[in-house]
Design a protein around this motif. Structure first.
Motif, PDB file in Angstrom:
ATOM      1  N   LEU A 108     -10.129   4.233   2.706  1.00  0.00           N
ATOM      2  CA  LEU A 108      -9.282   3.028   2.720  1.00  0.00           C
ATOM      3  C   LEU A 108      -9.433   2.262   4.019  1.00  0.00           C
ATOM      4  O   LEU A 108      -9.544   1.028   4.032  1.00  0.00           O
ATOM      5  N   VAL A 164      -9.565  -4.102  -1.547  1.00  0.00           N
ATOM      6  CA  VAL A 164      -8.168  -4.287  -1.128  1.00  0.00           C
ATOM      7  C   VAL A 164      -7.883  -5.731  -0.742  1.00  0.00           C
ATOM      8  O   VAL A 164      -6.728  -6.079  -0.465  1.00  0.00           O
ATOM      9  N   MET A 220       0.851  -1.191   0.000  1.00  0.00           N
ATOM     10  CA  MET A 220       0.000   0.000   0.000  1.00  0.00           C
ATOM     11  C   MET A 220       0.892   1.248   0.000  1.00  0.00           C
ATOM     12  O   MET A 220       1.902   1.293   0.649  1.00  0.00           O
ATOM     13  N   ARG A 254     -10.766  -1.588   4.441  1.00  0.00           N
ATOM     14  CA  ARG A 254     -10.086  -2.708   5.119  1.00  0.00           C
ATOM     15  C   ARG A 254     -11.014  -3.365   6.133  1.00  0.00           C
ATOM     16  O   ARG A 254     -11.016  -4.584   6.305  1.00  0.00           O
ATOM     17  N   VAL A 292      -3.930  -1.144  -4.098  1.00  0.00           N
ATOM     18  CA  VAL A 292      -3.637  -2.572  -3.963  1.00  0.00           C
ATOM     19  C   VAL A 292      -2.151  -2.872  -4.100  1.00  0.00           C
ATOM     20  O   VAL A 292      -1.685  -3.934  -3.703  1.00  0.00           O
TER      21      VAL A 292
END
Ligand SMILES: O=C(O)c1ccccc1NCC(=O)[C@H](O)[C@H](O)COP(=O)(O)O
Length: 269
Positions: free
Chosen positions: A15, A120, A1, A19, A140
């Protein structure tokens, strides 16, 4: 990342939320029989429409307010206006999207539907079926080749999104065949159509190339097409008002431009 400190706070939040959804996949792998995106672009070209992916985006970090209309009605309006394909946000916290919305939209239209989210982890691929999934090269990172393979193994077509030449090379090395250049800088959230113009010359001809973000007028459409875009992805400019009329204005950008020329020459001064 990539280095998170360079990202806008809203993007860091997106982000982090992505996750937390990394285990959102169903118990088993999906198996998709996708509607062909390139064929949809070819059909649009054949009948004089600019190939355009219209995005159902209820809100976003750079949008004032939330569009509360039924997303299925919005999607049907975009298709009626000539969209070759649709993009549907499934990110809930920052864009007002959902996997349920994508399922309902995909059931209601016959064009390819892109799942627009910030994937991701492989498990996220199994949350919902779509014809195309988005993988953002910057997010990614080194996982791109494996995620690309995992998505294709499930039957998805994959749009790999880049923002600069380094990310383009990474996407090409990973085997991407459909590439989007996002004109929106995820560090500052500013939009510059020059981004596409700087990256496009380095994309091989056999790659399907899509210009994304910041496209707001027929002139912008013509500018991106002149720079090499096979297709365009447009959200805000279509979502702001009558989605059918807004879509039609953009997909006719080259037809109207020709007729404009004819009008000028046919009307002696
Ligand atoms: O659209 C945003 O505000 C945004 C903010 C942070 C990360 C991503 C964001 N947008 C995702 C997209 O890529 C766009 O929704 C899509 O390319 C359409 O862009 P536009 O036509 O400028 O709405």
């Amino acid at each position: 990342m990539d280095d998170q400190t360079e990202l806008a706070p809203a993007v860091r939040s997106i982000l982090s939320a992505a996750r937390n959804r990394a285990t959102e996949g169903r118990s088993g792998e999906v198996a998709v029989e996708p509607r062909d995106l390139r064929a949809a672009f070819d059909r649009a070209e054949a009948d004089g429409r600019v190939p355009l992916i219209a995005e159902v985006k209820p809100t976003s970090p750079t949008t004032e307010g939330t569009r509360e209309d039924d997303p299925v009605a919005l999607a049907q309006g975009m298709v009626a206006g000539g969209a070759a394909a649709l993009s549907v946000l499934t990110e809930p916290a920052h864009f007002g999207g959902s996997t349920d919305t994508l399922e309902r939209v995909r059931e209601a239209v016959d064009v390819p539907v892109l799942r627009k989210d910030f994937l991701v982890a492989e498990s996220q691929l199994d949350a919902v079926e779509s014809d195309v999934v988005l993988l953002i090269a910057r997010f990614v990172g080194d996982d791109l080749p494996d995620l690309l393979t995992a998505a294709r193994d499930r039957g998805f077509q994959v749009l790999v999104e880049v923002h600069d030449r380094d990310e383009l090379e990474h996407a090409l090395d990973a085997g991407a065949t459909i590439i989007g250049v996002n004109n929106r800088d995820l560090a500052e959230l500013v939009v510059d159509l020059g981004t596409f113009e700087s990256v496009a010359p380095h994309v091989p001809d056999d790659v399907t190339l899509i210009a994304e973000s910041g496209i707001g007028s027929p002139a912008d459409v013509r500018r991106m097409r002149a720079a090499g875009a096979d297709a365009l992805l447009v959200g805000s400019a279509i979502m702001d008002g009558d989605v059918e009329a807004n879509t039609r204005e953009l997909v006719r950008a080259e037809a109207d431009d020709e007729s404009d020329t004819r009008d000028t020459t046919e009307t002696p001064t």
